[in-house]
Design a protein around this motif. Structure first.
Motif, PDB file in Angstrom:
ATOM      1  N   LEU A 281       0.841  -1.207   0.000  1.00 24.93           N
ATOM      2  CA  LEU A 281       0.000   0.000   0.000  1.00 24.93           C
ATOM      3  C   LEU A 281       0.872   1.251   0.000  1.00 24.93           C
ATOM      4  CD1 LEU A 281      -2.891   1.118   0.113  1.00 24.93           C
ATOM      5  CD2 LEU A 281      -2.714   1.075   2.620  1.00 24.93           C
ATOM      6  N   ILE A 282       1.894   1.261   0.841  1.00 23.73           N
ATOM      7  CA  ILE A 282       2.821   2.398   0.898  1.00 23.73           C
ATOM      8  C   ILE A 282       3.503   2.597  -0.454  1.00 23.73           C
ATOM      9  CG2 ILE A 282       5.014   3.217   1.887  1.00 23.73           C
ATOM     10  CD1 ILE A 282       4.185   1.851   4.513  1.00 23.73           C
ATOM     11  N   LEU A 283       4.003   1.497  -1.018  1.00 21.21           N
ATOM     12  CA  LEU A 283       4.750   1.570  -2.278  1.00 21.21           C
ATOM     13  C   LEU A 283       3.869   1.967  -3.467  1.00 21.21           C
ATOM     14  CD1 LEU A 283       6.924  -1.609  -1.698  1.00 21.21           C
ATOM     15  CD2 LEU A 283       7.815   0.720  -1.941  1.00 21.21           C
ATOM     16  N   SER A 284       2.581   1.699  -3.373  1.00 25.29           N
ATOM     17  CA  SER A 284       1.685   2.022  -4.484  1.00 25.29           C
ATOM     18  C   SER A 284       1.359   3.508  -4.574  1.00 25.29           C
ATOM     19  CB  SER A 284       0.381   1.218  -4.366  1.00 25.29           C
ATOM     20  OG  SER A 284      -0.371   1.636  -3.238  1.00 25.29           O
ATOM     21  N   VAL A 285       1.558   4.234  -3.459  1.00 27.48           N
ATOM     22  CA  VAL A 285       1.161   5.649  -3.449  1.00 27.48           C
ATOM     23  C   VAL A 285       2.313   6.619  -3.201  1.00 27.48           C
ATOM     24  CG1 VAL A 285      -1.190   5.101  -2.713  1.00 27.48           C
ATOM     25  CG2 VAL A 285       0.555   5.570  -0.975  1.00 27.48           C
ATOM     26  N   THR A 286       3.422   6.112  -2.637  1.00 28.12           N
ATOM     27  CA  THR A 286       4.485   7.035  -2.220  1.00 28.12           C
ATOM     28  C   THR A 286       5.383   7.473  -3.380  1.00 28.12           C
ATOM     29  OG1 THR A 286       6.264   7.392  -0.613  1.00 28.12           O
ATOM     30  CG2 THR A 286       6.176   5.242  -1.678  1.00 28.12           C
ATOM     31  N   LEU A 287       5.883   8.691  -3.261  1.00 26.15           N
ATOM     32  CA  LEU A 287       6.932   9.203  -4.148  1.00 26.15           C
ATOM     33  C   LEU A 287       8.177   9.544  -3.333  1.00 26.15           C
ATOM     34  CD1 LEU A 287       4.831  11.523  -6.509  1.00 26.15           C
ATOM     35  CD2 LEU A 287       5.786   9.261  -7.023  1.00 26.15           C
ATOM     36  N   SER A 288       8.193   9.055  -2.087  1.00 27.14           N
ATOM     37  CA  SER A 288       9.305   9.319  -1.185  1.00 27.14           C
ATOM     38  C   SER A 288      10.372   8.230  -1.307  1.00 27.14           C
ATOM     39  CB  SER A 288       8.805   9.378   0.260  1.00 27.14           C
ATOM     40  OG  SER A 288       9.873   9.289   1.180  1.00 27.14           O
ATOM     41  N   PRO A 289      11.636   8.605  -1.532  1.00 27.25           N
ATOM     42  CA  PRO A 289      12.712   7.599  -1.579  1.00 27.25           C
ATOM     43  C   PRO A 289      12.838   6.821  -0.277  1.00 27.25           C
ATOM     44  CG  PRO A 289      13.459   9.669  -2.536  1.00 27.25           C
ATOM     45  CD  PRO A 289      12.133   9.945  -1.900  1.00 27.25           C
ATOM     46  N   ILE A 290      12.720   7.513   0.856  1.00 25.55           N
ATOM     47  CA  ILE A 290      12.868   6.853   2.159  1.00 25.55           C
ATOM     48  C   ILE A 290      11.768   5.828   2.386  1.00 25.55           C
ATOM     49  CG2 ILE A 290      12.844   7.215   4.661  1.00 25.55           C
ATOM     50  CD1 ILE A 290      14.182   9.921   4.196  1.00 25.55           C
ATOM     51  N   LEU A 291      10.505   6.220   2.114  1.00 20.69           N
ATOM     52  CA  LEU A 291       9.390   5.292   2.276  1.00 20.69           C
ATOM     53  C   LEU A 291       9.491   4.131   1.282  1.00 20.69           C
ATOM     54  CD1 LEU A 291       6.304   7.610   2.934  1.00 20.69           C
ATOM     55  CD2 LEU A 291       7.455   6.072   4.549  1.00 20.69           C
ATOM     56  N   SER A 292      10.031   4.392   0.113  1.00 20.75           N
ATOM     57  CA  SER A 292      10.197   3.332  -0.878  1.00 20.75           C
ATOM     58  C   SER A 292      11.199   2.288  -0.394  1.00 20.75           C
ATOM     59  CB  SER A 292      10.657   3.919  -2.215  1.00 20.75           C
ATOM     60  OG  SER A 292       9.663   4.729  -2.785  1.00 20.75           O
ATOM     61  N   VAL A 293      12.318   2.738   0.118  1.00 19.04           N
ATOM     62  CA  VAL A 293      13.323   1.818   0.663  1.00 19.04           C
ATOM     63  C   VAL A 293      12.741   1.052   1.847  1.00 19.04           C
ATOM     64  CG1 VAL A 293      15.558   1.667   1.844  1.00 19.04           C
ATOM     65  CG2 VAL A 293      15.283   3.182  -0.139  1.00 19.04           C
ATOM     66  N   PHE A 294      11.994   1.753   2.697  1.00 20.01           N
ATOM     67  CA  PHE A 294      11.359   1.125   3.858  1.00 20.01           C
ATOM     68  C   PHE A 294      10.373   0.036   3.408  1.00 20.01           C
ATOM     69  CE2 PHE A 294       7.731   1.178   6.894  1.00 20.01           C
ATOM     70  CZ  PHE A 294       8.390   0.640   7.990  1.00 20.01           C
ATOM     71  N   GLY A 295       9.566   0.329   2.400  1.00 18.75           N
ATOM     72  CA  GLY A 295       8.586  -0.629   1.915  1.00 18.75           C
ATOM     73  C   GLY A 295       9.231  -1.865   1.306  1.00 18.75           C
ATOM     74  N   ILE A 296      10.264  -1.665   0.499  1.00 18.38           N
ATOM     75  CA  ILE A 296      10.974  -2.795  -0.108  1.00 18.38           C
ATOM     76  C   ILE A 296      11.630  -3.652   0.981  1.00 18.38           C
ATOM     77  CG2 ILE A 296      12.886  -3.458  -1.600  1.00 18.38           C
ATOM     78  CD1 ILE A 296      10.466  -2.427  -3.137  1.00 18.38           C
ATOM     79  N   ALA A 297      12.199  -2.990   1.989  1.00 16.42           N
ATOM     80  CA  ALA A 297      12.825  -3.722   3.101  1.00 16.42           C
ATOM     81  C   ALA A 297      11.792  -4.587   3.830  1.00 16.42           C
ATOM     82  CB  ALA A 297      13.482  -2.744   4.065  1.00 16.42           C
ATOM     83  N   LEU A 298      10.590  -4.050   4.040  1.00 14.09           N
ATOM     84  CA  LEU A 298       9.533  -4.822   4.696  1.00 14.09           C
ATOM     85  C   LEU A 298       9.188  -6.073   3.889  1.00 14.09           C
ATOM     86  CD1 LEU A 298       6.958  -2.153   6.010  1.00 14.09           C
ATOM     87  CD2 LEU A 298       8.559  -3.535   7.346  1.00 14.09           C
ATOM     88  N   LEU A 299       9.097  -5.919   2.579  1.00 14.23           N
ATOM     89  CA  LEU A 299       8.777  -7.063   1.725  1.00 14.23           C
ATOM     90  C   LEU A 299       9.840  -8.150   1.831  1.00 14.23           C
ATOM     91  CD1 LEU A 299       7.456  -5.332  -1.548  1.00 14.23           C
ATOM     92  CD2 LEU A 299       6.111  -6.526   0.190  1.00 14.23           C
ATOM     93  N   GLN A 300      11.107  -7.740   1.816  1.00 16.71           N
ATOM     94  CA  GLN A 300      12.179  -8.734   1.866  1.00 16.71           C
ATOM     95  C   GLN A 300      12.295  -9.379   3.240  1.00 16.71           C
ATOM     96  OE1 GLN A 300      15.689  -8.416  -0.280  1.00 16.71           O
ATOM     97  NE2 GLN A 300      14.891  -7.093  -1.883  1.00 16.71           N
ATOM     98  N   ILE A 301      12.008  -8.617   4.285  1.00 19.85           N
ATOM     99  CA  ILE A 301      12.006  -9.182   5.642  1.00 19.85           C
ATOM    100  C   ILE A 301      10.888 -10.210   5.782  1.00 19.85           C
ATOM    101  CG2 ILE A 301      11.511  -8.646   8.069  1.00 19.85           C
ATOM    102  CD1 ILE A 301      13.030  -5.990   7.619  1.00 19.85           C
ATOM    103  N   CYS A 302       9.705  -9.877   5.268  1.00 15.25           N
ATOM    104  CA  CYS A 302       8.569 -10.806   5.340  1.00 15.25           C
ATOM    105  C   CYS A 302       8.860 -12.093   4.574  1.00 15.25           C
ATOM    106  CB  CYS A 302       7.309 -10.141   4.796  1.00 15.25           C
ATOM    107  SG  CYS A 302       6.606  -8.886   5.880  1.00 15.25           S
TER     108      CYS A 302
END
Length: 380
Positions: A281-302
């Motif tokens: 959800l975050i990655l689908s709407v964000t244009l923030s580099p920090i939030l993008s890195v955070f979202g990708i990290a969450l996916l890989q951790i999961c």
């Protein structure tokens, strides 16, 4: 002896994670004259052969035992790396992928079955976490050594990869073959075949739910992460650092054993589906580099946390003809991944945000299927 098996399997995973050319695999093939189209054809052949060989290999493993299967597969694995090192044509790279298909389909189910029977269900998730983490650590060390010692001599990376695979093959001989309670009943028998069908029927909803989670985390977190970085304006010079950071994130799987002592496995899996939904959800709407890195990290951790749990649950429900049943499970998930990959690809062709929205939908469907399945099936 059982603890010896775990140590050896983690050591083998570590050594086979040391693929020195992994960071430049595409460039390596191009250097040897292979086009991107030819690479695509070769990868398609790999996927098809894995599907074809998956179940027959499981049946062979149940007949000859885990250790013999691992010895054969790890020898072919070593041979594939030698072929890769010497490959300089389409046919040789295709041959390497055919050998790899034999290995992947052979190891599928066999390695996790040996670990599960050597460990027992109480400690299995934690041991599977260490097993997956060992491979990741090997990959990280190989990438670091490539940057420090190999550098521009790309072809040398193929040669260096042979050495750890040779050592992994030798270590396989020191494994102790083990059997589960009902391993004397094989899939070749009427009773074993009947159990395989019943087990698949019972696990089908779980396998679909698992496929939706693993393919969402892997496709979006590993393959489409660069599309997201590009969309939010992250410079290419940061991609290497981000790759290392994401790889470090996956080492959390080493702590999954301690985690499930505090959080019930069913609850933890439910949480993982929820976190994947939030990340998408975050990655689908964000244009923030920090939030993008955070979202990708969450996916890989999961993804890293889920695989040890997946291995444990599948082994828990494969009590007869274990390797065959695990291979059937894997085949179903691979077939499901073909469909999800096509859907993700179609969405990403429009915009990567649509792919993340599809990830949200898959996580919702996945959690509903898992919760429904878990009402009538054991998750410990």
């Amino acid at each position: 002896m059982k603890n010896k098996n775990i140590i050896l399997m983690c050591a083998i995973a570590f050594l086979q994670g040391m693929v020195f050319y992994s960071a430049v695999s595409t460039i390596y093939r191009q250097t040897q004259g292979i086009t991107l189209l030819e690479m695509g054809i070769i990868e398609s052949v790999l996927s098809i052969l894995i599907l074809i060989l998956e179940v027959p290999w499981g049946m062979v493993c149940d007949r000859i035992g885990y250790k013999k299967t691992l010895i054969i597969c790890n020898f072919i694995y070593l041979l594939s790396k030698i072929v890769f090192w010497r490959a300089d044509s389409f046919m040789l790279f295709l041959c390497e992928r055919i050998l790899l298909a034999i290995v992947i389909s052979g190891l599928s189910g066999c390695d996790s079955a040996l670990i599960y029977v050597s460990t027992g269900k109480e400690e299995a998730a934690g041991v599977f976490g260490y097993y997956h983490a060992s491979s990741t650590i090997g990959m990280m060390i190989a990438s670091l050594m490539f940057s420090l010692f190999i550098k521009d001599d790309i072809l040398k990376s193929g040669l260096w990869t042979i050495y750890p695979y040779a050592l992994a093959f030798l270590l396989t001989f020191f494994l102790k073959d083990v059997k589960g309670k009902n391993d004397n009943i094989t899939s070749f028998s009427k009773e074993g075949f009947s159990y395989c069908l019943k087990s698949l029927k019972k696990m089908f909803l779980f396998l679909i739910a698992a496929t939706l989670l693993t393919e969402t985390t892997h496709t979006l977190g590993v393959f489409y992460n660069q599309l997201q970085y590009e969309q939010v304006g992250i410079s290419v010079e940061w991609y290497g650092i981000l790759y290392t950071l994401m790889t470090l994130c996956t080492l959390v799987n080493g702590g999954v054993g301690k985690l499930i002592r505090k959080v019930h496995m069913k609850t933890l899996i439910t949480i993982l589906y929820g976190v994947v939904f939030i990340a998408c959800l975050i990655l689908s709407v964000t244009l923030s580099p920090i939030l993008s890195v955070f979202g990708i990290a969450l996916l890989q951790i999961c993804e890293a946390l889920y695989y040890p749990l997946l291995d444990t649950i599948m082994n828990m429900h494969a009590k007869v003809s274990r390797a065959t049943i695990l291979s059937v499970y894997s085949m179903i998930m691979n077939l499901g991944s073909v469909l999800t990959n096509l859907m993700f690809g179609k969405c990403a062709d429009i915009t990567v945000s649509y792919a993340f929205i599809l990830g949200c939908i898959f996580s919702i469907i996945g959690i509903l299927l898992f919760r429904h399945w878990s009402k009538s099936h054991r998750v410990e």
